[in-house]
Write a protein that holds these residues in place. Structure first.
Motif, PDB file in Angstrom:
ATOM      1  N   TYR A   6       0.776  -1.107   0.022  1.00  0.00           N
ATOM      2  CA  TYR A   6      -0.002   0.076  -0.236  1.00  0.00           C
ATOM      3  C   TYR A   6       0.865   1.145  -0.051  1.00  0.00           C
ATOM      4  O   TYR A   6       1.904   1.329   0.604  1.00  0.00           O
ATOM      5  CB  TYR A   6      -0.999  -0.088   1.327  1.00  0.00           C
ATOM      6  N   LEU A   7       0.299   2.327  -0.630  1.00  0.00           N
ATOM      7  CA  LEU A   7       0.992   3.483  -0.540  1.00  0.00           C
ATOM      8  C   LEU A   7       0.182   4.587   0.191  1.00  0.00           C
ATOM      9  O   LEU A   7      -1.032   4.461   0.100  1.00  0.00           O
ATOM     10  CB  LEU A   7       1.289   3.980  -2.102  1.00  0.00           C
ATOM     11  N   TRP A   8       0.798   5.612   0.668  1.00  0.00           N
ATOM     12  CA  TRP A   8      -0.044   6.858   1.321  1.00  0.00           C
ATOM     13  C   TRP A   8      -0.511   7.901   0.048  1.00  0.00           C
ATOM     14  O   TRP A   8       0.338   8.097  -0.925  1.00  0.00           O
ATOM     15  CB  TRP A   8       0.947   7.590   1.989  1.00  0.00           C
ATOM     16  N   ASN A   9      -1.541   8.219   0.061  1.00  0.00           N
ATOM     17  CA  ASN A   9      -2.293   9.110  -0.808  1.00  0.00           C
ATOM     18  C   ASN A   9      -1.893  10.518  -0.310  1.00  0.00           C
ATOM     19  O   ASN A   9      -2.712  10.833   0.445  1.00  0.00           O
ATOM     20  CB  ASN A   9      -3.565   8.980  -1.253  1.00  0.00           C
ATOM     21  N   SER A  10      -0.839  11.228  -0.835  1.00  0.00           N
ATOM     22  CA  SER A  10      -0.668  12.688  -0.053  1.00  0.00           C
ATOM     23  C   SER A  10      -1.451  13.719  -0.472  1.00  0.00           C
ATOM     24  O   SER A  10      -1.120  14.726  -0.353  1.00  0.00           O
ATOM     25  CB  SER A  10       0.947  12.981  -0.313  1.00  0.00           C
ATOM     26  N   ILE A  83       1.986   6.631  -8.650  1.00  0.00           N
ATOM     27  CA  ILE A  83       3.302   6.476  -8.552  1.00  0.00           C
ATOM     28  C   ILE A  83       4.071   6.509  -7.111  1.00  0.00           C
ATOM     29  O   ILE A  83       3.487   7.654  -6.508  1.00  0.00           O
ATOM     30  CB  ILE A  83       3.899   7.294  -9.750  1.00  0.00           C
ATOM     31  N   GLU A  84       5.060   5.773  -6.819  1.00  0.00           N
ATOM     32  CA  GLU A  84       5.660   5.848  -5.613  1.00  0.00           C
ATOM     33  C   GLU A  84       6.843   6.959  -5.984  1.00  0.00           C
ATOM     34  O   GLU A  84       7.681   7.017  -6.934  1.00  0.00           O
ATOM     35  CB  GLU A  84       6.327   4.558  -5.323  1.00  0.00           C
ATOM     36  N   ALA A  86       9.999   9.150  -4.091  1.00  0.00           N
ATOM     37  CA  ALA A  86      11.031   9.213  -3.113  1.00  0.00           C
ATOM     38  C   ALA A  86      11.405  10.267  -2.749  1.00  0.00           C
ATOM     39  O   ALA A  86      12.683  10.927  -3.088  1.00  0.00           O
ATOM     40  CB  ALA A  86      12.273   8.131  -3.605  1.00  0.00           C
TER      41      ALA A  86
END
Length: 180
Positions: A6-10, A83-84, A86
């Motif tokens: 899972y990724l965080w929706n900023s 997209i992830e 960094a």
């Protein structure tokens, strides 16, 4: 979250105006119509060419449906990609978040603009106008000077700024309002 799937929706989005308007057409047609009606005034306001454009926007924008872009567009979207990234990110929606991104003096104070701290600890001070702001002997304070007013509160109550805004609205003291 621990699985790493899972990724965080900023809340940072990138799209062409046409694409988001098409999504609003599908999922929130009345809102899409209202946004399109504001487009000429918004373009005039941004370009600095339209006398009265800001007033038009201020008058008509509150009449639009108040809905988050996540709920109105992103949740029902079938053409979205994530997209992830960094890089460091912080939600700069509060004065404490803003202060996390500022240089601190040896006593933990973050000061910007025409602002100075003397014998103070862990204060956030922003001088936003012509007059200097001085915090003398403060501890854990937020002091923000702006053309619309001055805010002074303890750092731990920074999330309550909306209370102050509501009070100013009730009194008719916000910029452009006639005092009550």
């Amino acid at each position: 979250m621990a699985s790493g799937r899972y990724l965080w929706n900023s809340g940072m989005f990138c799209w062409r105006p046409r694409v988001v308007l098409e999504a609003l057409d599908r999922h929130r047609p009345a809102l899409a119509q209202g946004v399109r009606a504001l487009a000429p005034a918004a373009k005039a306001f941004v370009s600095g060419q339209g006398a009265g454009a800001g007033e038009t926007l201020a008058e008509r924008f509150p009449g639009l449906e108040s809905v988050s872009i996540d709920y109105a567009v992103m949740e029902p979207a079938t053409n979205a990609a994530m997209i992830e990234a960094a890089f460091e990110w912080d939600d700069l929606g509060s004065w404490t978040a803003w202060a996390r991104r500022q240089a601190r003096d040896p006593r933990g104070n973050a000061a910007s603009g025409r602002a100075v701290t003397i014998d103070s600890d862990d204060c956030v001070v922003l001088g936003g106008g012509e007059r200097p702001v001085v915090v003398l002997g403060g501890k854990g304070l937020i002091v923000i000077e702006h053309e619309g007013g001055t805010l002074v509160c303890p750092v731990e109550r920074a999330d309550e700024v909306r209370k102050a805004v509501r009070e100013l609205e009730q009194r008719g003291w916000l910029a452009g309002e006639e005092p009550r």
